[in-house]
Design an enzyme around this catalytic site. Structure first.
Site, PDB file in Angstrom:
ATOM      1  CG  HIS A  82      36.974 -22.896  44.974  1.00 22.33           C
ATOM      2  ND1 HIS A  82      35.810 -22.521  45.617  1.00 22.33           N
ATOM      3  CD2 HIS A  82      37.486 -23.916  45.710  1.00 22.33           C
ATOM      4  CE1 HIS A  82      35.640 -23.278  46.691  1.00 22.33           C
ATOM      5  NE2 HIS A  82      36.644 -24.141  46.767  1.00 22.33           N
ATOM      6  CD  GLU A  83      40.353 -26.349  44.227  1.00 24.80           C
ATOM      7  OE1 GLU A  83      41.092 -26.411  45.232  1.00 24.80           O
ATOM      8  OE2 GLU A  83      39.194 -26.796  44.219  1.00 24.80           O
TER       9      GLU A  83
ATOM     10  CG  ASP B 147      35.975 -25.941  50.495  1.00 22.57           C
ATOM     11  OD1 ASP B 147      36.648 -26.980  50.620  1.00 22.57           O
ATOM     12  OD2 ASP B 147      36.032 -25.202  49.501  1.00 22.57           O
TER      13      ASP B 147
END
Length: 286
Positions: free
Chosen positions: A64-65, A140
Protein backbone atom coordinates in the site's frame (compact mmCIF):
# COMPACT_ATOMS: atom_id res chain seq x y z
CA UNK A 1 -1.84 6.49 4.21
CA UNK A 2 -0.22 9.62 2.82
CA UNK A 3 0.72 12.74 4.73
CA UNK A 4 1.76 16.23 3.67
CA UNK A 5 3.93 18.14 6.12
CA UNK A 6 2.99 21.79 6.43
CA UNK A 7 5.45 24.40 7.70
CA UNK A 8 3.42 24.71 10.92
CA UNK A 9 3.74 20.95 11.49
CA UNK A 10 7.49 21.22 11.04
CA UNK A 11 7.73 24.12 13.47
CA UNK A 12 5.69 22.38 16.16
CA UNK A 13 7.73 19.21 15.72
CA UNK A 14 11.00 21.07 16.01
CA UNK A 15 9.94 22.98 19.11
CA UNK A 16 8.79 19.76 20.77
CA UNK A 17 12.06 18.11 19.80
CA UNK A 18 14.21 20.92 21.17
CA UNK A 19 12.43 20.92 24.52
CA UNK A 20 12.74 17.15 24.94
CA UNK A 21 16.36 17.05 23.78
CA UNK A 22 17.46 19.84 26.10
CA UNK A 23 15.64 18.22 29.01
CA UNK A 24 17.51 14.96 28.47
CA UNK A 25 20.93 16.36 27.66
CA UNK A 26 21.87 20.01 27.75
CA UNK A 27 24.88 19.43 25.51
CA UNK A 28 23.05 17.34 22.90
CA UNK A 29 22.98 18.55 19.31
CA UNK A 30 19.81 18.38 17.26
CA UNK A 31 20.45 16.24 14.19
CA UNK A 32 18.43 15.29 11.13
CA UNK A 33 17.52 11.97 12.75
CA UNK A 34 16.03 13.73 15.78
CA UNK A 35 14.14 16.11 13.54
CA UNK A 36 12.63 13.28 11.47
CA UNK A 37 11.67 11.38 14.63
CA UNK A 38 9.78 14.42 15.92
CA UNK A 39 7.90 14.82 12.64
CA UNK A 40 6.99 11.12 12.62
CA UNK A 41 5.63 11.46 16.13
CA UNK A 42 3.43 14.43 15.20
CA UNK A 43 2.10 12.68 12.08
CA UNK A 44 1.55 9.16 13.33
CA UNK A 45 1.91 9.25 17.09
CA UNK A 46 4.33 7.29 19.22
CA UNK A 47 6.10 4.34 17.65
CA UNK A 48 4.47 1.05 18.67
CA UNK A 49 7.42 -1.33 18.77
CA UNK A 50 5.39 -4.00 20.58
CA UNK A 51 2.37 -3.83 18.27
CA UNK A 52 1.60 -7.29 16.91
CA UNK A 53 0.94 -7.31 13.16
CA UNK A 54 0.44 -10.46 11.14
CA UNK A 55 2.75 -11.21 8.23
CA UNK A 56 -0.12 -10.76 5.76
CA UNK A 57 -1.11 -7.37 7.20
CA UNK A 58 2.49 -6.21 7.16
CA UNK A 59 2.77 -7.23 3.50
CA UNK A 60 -0.44 -5.36 2.67
CA UNK A 61 0.82 -2.21 4.38
CA UNK A 62 4.16 -2.44 2.53
CA UNK A 63 2.51 -2.71 -0.88
CA UNK A 64 0.00 0.00 0.00
CA UNK A 65 2.68 2.50 1.01
CA UNK A 66 4.86 1.50 -1.93
CA UNK A 67 1.92 2.31 -4.20
CA UNK A 68 1.75 5.84 -2.78
CA UNK A 69 5.48 6.32 -3.23
CA UNK A 70 5.72 5.02 -6.80
CA UNK A 71 2.54 6.76 -7.99
CA UNK A 72 3.75 10.10 -6.68
CA UNK A 73 7.17 9.56 -8.22
CA UNK A 74 5.78 9.40 -11.75
CA UNK A 75 3.13 12.12 -11.44
CA UNK A 76 4.31 15.56 -12.49
CA UNK A 77 2.30 17.57 -9.98
CA UNK A 78 2.64 15.22 -7.00
CA UNK A 79 4.46 16.54 -3.95
CA UNK A 80 8.08 15.35 -3.54
CA UNK A 81 8.38 12.30 -1.32
CA UNK A 82 10.38 12.65 1.88
CA UNK A 83 10.12 9.10 3.21
CA UNK A 84 7.87 6.05 3.33
CA UNK A 85 7.62 3.75 6.35
CA UNK A 86 5.70 0.74 7.61
CA UNK A 87 6.58 1.31 11.27
CA UNK A 88 3.31 1.17 13.28
CA UNK A 89 2.48 4.36 15.14
CA UNK A 90 -0.33 5.62 17.34
CA UNK A 91 -3.62 3.79 17.47
CA UNK A 92 -4.30 3.48 13.76
CA UNK A 93 -1.35 4.30 11.48
CA UNK A 94 0.35 1.11 10.28
CA UNK A 95 2.52 3.09 7.89
CA UNK A 96 2.59 6.27 5.87
CA UNK A 97 4.19 8.07 2.96
CA UNK A 98 5.44 11.51 3.93
CA UNK A 99 5.76 14.54 1.66
CA UNK A 100 6.92 18.14 1.89
CA UNK A 101 4.28 20.24 0.11
CA UNK A 102 4.87 23.48 -1.71
CA UNK A 103 2.88 26.37 -0.32
CA UNK A 104 0.79 27.00 -3.42
CA UNK A 105 -1.74 29.79 -3.13
CA UNK A 106 -3.50 28.58 -6.27
CA UNK A 107 -4.08 25.04 -7.53
CA UNK A 108 -4.91 23.97 -11.07
CA UNK A 109 -7.21 21.15 -12.08
CA UNK A 110 -4.19 19.19 -13.30
CA UNK A 111 -2.38 19.56 -9.98
CA UNK A 112 -5.40 18.39 -8.02
CA UNK A 113 -5.87 15.43 -10.36
CA UNK A 114 -2.28 14.25 -9.78
CA UNK A 115 -2.65 14.68 -6.03
CA UNK A 116 -5.83 12.61 -6.15
CA UNK A 117 -4.06 9.87 -8.10
CA UNK A 118 -1.16 9.87 -5.63
CA UNK A 119 -3.59 9.51 -2.75
CA UNK A 120 -5.24 6.55 -4.49
CA UNK A 121 -1.89 4.87 -5.17
CA UNK A 122 -2.11 2.65 -2.10
CA UNK A 123 -5.52 1.20 -2.96
CA UNK A 124 -4.44 0.69 -6.58
CA UNK A 125 -1.28 -1.17 -5.53
CA UNK A 126 -3.31 -3.52 -3.33
CA UNK A 127 -5.63 -4.30 -6.23
CA UNK A 128 -2.94 -4.74 -8.89
CA UNK A 129 -0.24 -6.60 -6.96
CA UNK A 130 -2.15 -8.40 -4.20
CA UNK A 131 -5.39 -9.03 -6.07
CA UNK A 132 -7.56 -7.83 -3.19
CA UNK A 133 -8.26 -4.62 -1.33
CA UNK A 134 -8.33 -3.85 2.39
CA UNK A 135 -9.74 -1.21 4.71
CA UNK A 136 -6.34 0.49 4.78
CA UNK A 137 -7.39 3.11 2.23
CA UNK A 138 -10.21 4.58 4.35
CA UNK A 139 -8.25 7.71 5.26
CA UNK A 140 -7.10 8.09 1.65
CA UNK A 141 -10.67 7.88 0.34
CA UNK A 142 -11.76 10.52 2.84
CA UNK A 143 -9.03 12.85 1.57
CA UNK A 144 -9.95 12.17 -2.05
CA UNK A 145 -13.59 13.01 -1.37
CA UNK A 146 -12.61 16.26 0.34
CA UNK A 147 -10.36 17.17 -2.61
CA UNK A 148 -12.84 16.32 -5.35
CA UNK A 149 -16.14 17.69 -4.04
CA UNK A 150 -14.95 21.34 -3.96
CA UNK A 151 -13.61 21.05 -7.50
CA UNK A 152 -17.09 20.19 -8.71
CA UNK A 153 -19.25 22.26 -6.37
CA UNK A 154 -17.06 25.20 -5.36
CA UNK A 155 -14.29 25.97 -7.86
CA UNK A 156 -16.29 25.78 -11.08
CA UNK A 157 -14.17 23.01 -12.64
CA UNK A 158 -17.18 20.96 -13.75
CA UNK A 159 -18.80 21.76 -17.09
CA UNK A 160 -22.01 20.02 -16.00
CA UNK A 161 -22.38 22.10 -12.83
CA UNK A 162 -21.15 25.23 -14.56
CA UNK A 163 -19.62 28.39 -13.16
CA UNK A 164 -21.43 28.12 -9.86
CA UNK A 165 -20.01 27.91 -6.35
CA UNK A 166 -21.64 26.32 -3.32
CA UNK A 167 -19.07 26.50 -0.50
CA UNK A 168 -19.90 24.49 2.59
CA UNK A 169 -20.40 26.76 5.57
CA UNK A 170 -18.68 25.68 8.76
CA UNK A 171 -20.02 28.45 10.98
CA UNK A 172 -23.70 27.65 10.66
CA UNK A 173 -26.07 24.74 10.33
CA UNK A 174 -27.95 24.85 7.05
CA UNK A 175 -31.45 23.40 7.06
CA UNK A 176 -31.50 23.34 3.27
CA UNK A 177 -28.94 23.17 0.50
CA UNK A 178 -28.35 26.29 -1.63
CA UNK A 179 -29.05 24.23 -4.76
CA UNK A 180 -31.82 22.00 -6.06
CA UNK A 181 -31.99 18.24 -5.67
CA UNK A 182 -31.29 17.93 -9.40
CA UNK A 183 -28.08 19.95 -9.04
CA UNK A 184 -27.16 17.90 -5.99
CA UNK A 185 -27.54 14.71 -8.01
CA UNK A 186 -25.30 16.14 -10.74
CA UNK A 187 -22.65 17.07 -8.16
CA UNK A 188 -22.73 13.57 -6.65
CA UNK A 189 -22.49 11.98 -10.09
CA UNK A 190 -19.60 14.22 -11.13
CA UNK A 191 -17.63 13.55 -7.93
CA UNK A 192 -17.99 9.79 -8.42
CA UNK A 193 -17.03 10.06 -12.08
CA UNK A 194 -13.96 12.20 -11.37
CA UNK A 195 -12.71 9.90 -8.61
CA UNK A 196 -13.29 6.85 -10.82
CA UNK A 197 -11.32 8.49 -13.64
CA UNK A 198 -8.44 9.25 -11.26
CA UNK A 199 -8.48 5.70 -9.91
CA UNK A 200 -8.45 4.16 -13.40
CA UNK A 201 -5.47 6.36 -14.28
CA UNK A 202 -3.69 5.34 -11.08
CA UNK A 203 -4.29 1.63 -11.69
CA UNK A 204 -2.75 1.96 -15.17
CA UNK A 205 0.25 3.75 -13.68
CA UNK A 206 0.75 1.05 -11.03
CA UNK A 207 0.41 -1.70 -13.65
CA UNK A 208 3.08 0.03 -15.74
CA UNK A 209 5.47 0.16 -12.78
CA UNK A 210 4.37 -2.91 -10.82
CA UNK A 211 7.86 -4.44 -10.72
CA UNK A 212 9.15 -1.27 -9.08
CA UNK A 213 6.21 -1.19 -6.66
CA UNK A 214 7.04 -4.77 -5.67
CA UNK A 215 10.73 -3.91 -5.20
CA UNK A 216 10.00 -0.93 -2.95
CA UNK A 217 7.57 -3.09 -0.95
CA UNK A 218 10.26 -5.75 -0.49
CA UNK A 219 12.71 -3.12 0.76
CA UNK A 220 10.09 -1.81 3.19
CA UNK A 221 9.50 -5.32 4.53
CA UNK A 222 13.25 -5.67 4.98
CA UNK A 223 14.19 -2.23 6.35
CA UNK A 224 10.81 -0.67 7.31
CA UNK A 225 11.83 2.82 6.11
CA UNK A 226 12.83 4.16 2.71
CA UNK A 227 13.97 7.72 2.06
CA UNK A 228 14.04 9.62 -1.20
CA UNK A 229 17.65 8.62 -1.91
CA UNK A 230 16.64 4.97 -1.54
CA UNK A 231 13.84 5.41 -4.07
CA UNK A 232 16.20 7.04 -6.56
CA UNK A 233 18.29 3.87 -6.56
CA UNK A 234 15.24 1.80 -7.52
CA UNK A 235 13.19 4.22 -9.62
CA UNK A 236 15.84 6.53 -11.02
CA UNK A 237 15.54 10.29 -10.87
CA UNK A 238 12.05 11.73 -11.11
CA UNK A 239 11.27 12.57 -14.76
CA UNK A 240 10.07 16.03 -13.79
CA UNK A 241 12.25 18.96 -12.79
CA UNK A 242 10.83 22.07 -11.18
CA UNK A 243 11.94 25.41 -12.59
CA UNK A 244 12.11 26.75 -9.03
CA UNK A 245 13.43 25.20 -5.80
CA UNK A 246 10.74 23.25 -3.95
CA UNK A 247 10.21 23.21 -0.20
CA UNK A 248 11.80 19.76 -0.19
CA UNK A 249 14.90 21.17 -1.90
CA UNK A 250 15.14 23.86 0.77
CA UNK A 251 14.43 21.34 3.53
CA UNK A 252 17.16 18.98 2.35
CA UNK A 253 19.70 21.69 1.50
CA UNK A 254 19.33 23.27 4.92
CA UNK A 255 20.29 20.10 6.75
CA UNK A 256 23.09 19.29 4.32
CA UNK A 257 24.56 22.73 5.03
CA UNK A 258 24.18 22.24 8.79
CA UNK A 259 25.89 18.85 8.53
CA UNK A 260 28.74 20.35 6.51
CA UNK A 261 29.24 23.14 9.02
CA UNK A 262 29.22 20.69 11.93
CA UNK A 263 31.88 18.52 10.29
CA UNK A 264 34.09 21.50 9.49
CA UNK A 265 33.71 22.85 13.01
CA UNK A 266 34.60 19.44 14.44
CA UNK A 267 37.81 19.49 12.40
CA UNK A 268 38.79 22.76 14.03
CA UNK A 269 37.89 25.01 11.13
CA UNK A 270 35.75 28.11 11.25
CA UNK A 271 33.24 29.48 8.83
CA UNK A 272 32.84 32.94 7.42
CA UNK A 273 29.47 34.66 7.46
CA UNK A 274 28.66 33.31 4.00
CA UNK A 275 29.17 29.71 5.18
CA UNK A 276 32.51 29.22 3.42
CA UNK A 277 35.80 28.32 5.07
CA UNK A 278 38.25 31.19 5.53
CA UNK A 279 41.08 31.36 3.03
CA UNK A 280 44.44 30.06 4.14
CA UNK A 281 47.15 32.76 4.09
CA UNK A 282 49.25 32.50 0.98
CA UNK A 283 53.02 32.22 1.52
CA UNK A 284 54.84 34.32 -1.02
CA UNK A 285 58.54 33.45 -1.45
CA UNK A 286 60.91 36.32 -0.86
Amino acid sequence: MSHLITPSDLLLSLLDLLVQTLQMNESAQVTMNHFEAAIDRVIGGLEKKNKVISRLERQTVAYHESGHAVAGWFLEHAEPLLKVTIVPRGTAALGFAQYVPNENLLMTKEQLFDMTCMTLGGRAAEQVLLGKISTGAQNDLEKVTKMTWPQVAVYGFSDKVGLLSFPQREDAFEMSKPYSSETGAIIDSEVREWVAKAYDSTVKLIEEHKEQVARIAELLLEKEVQHQDDLVRVLGERPFKSSEPTNYDRFKRGFEQDDKESKETAKGGTLDDDGSSPLEPEVVPA
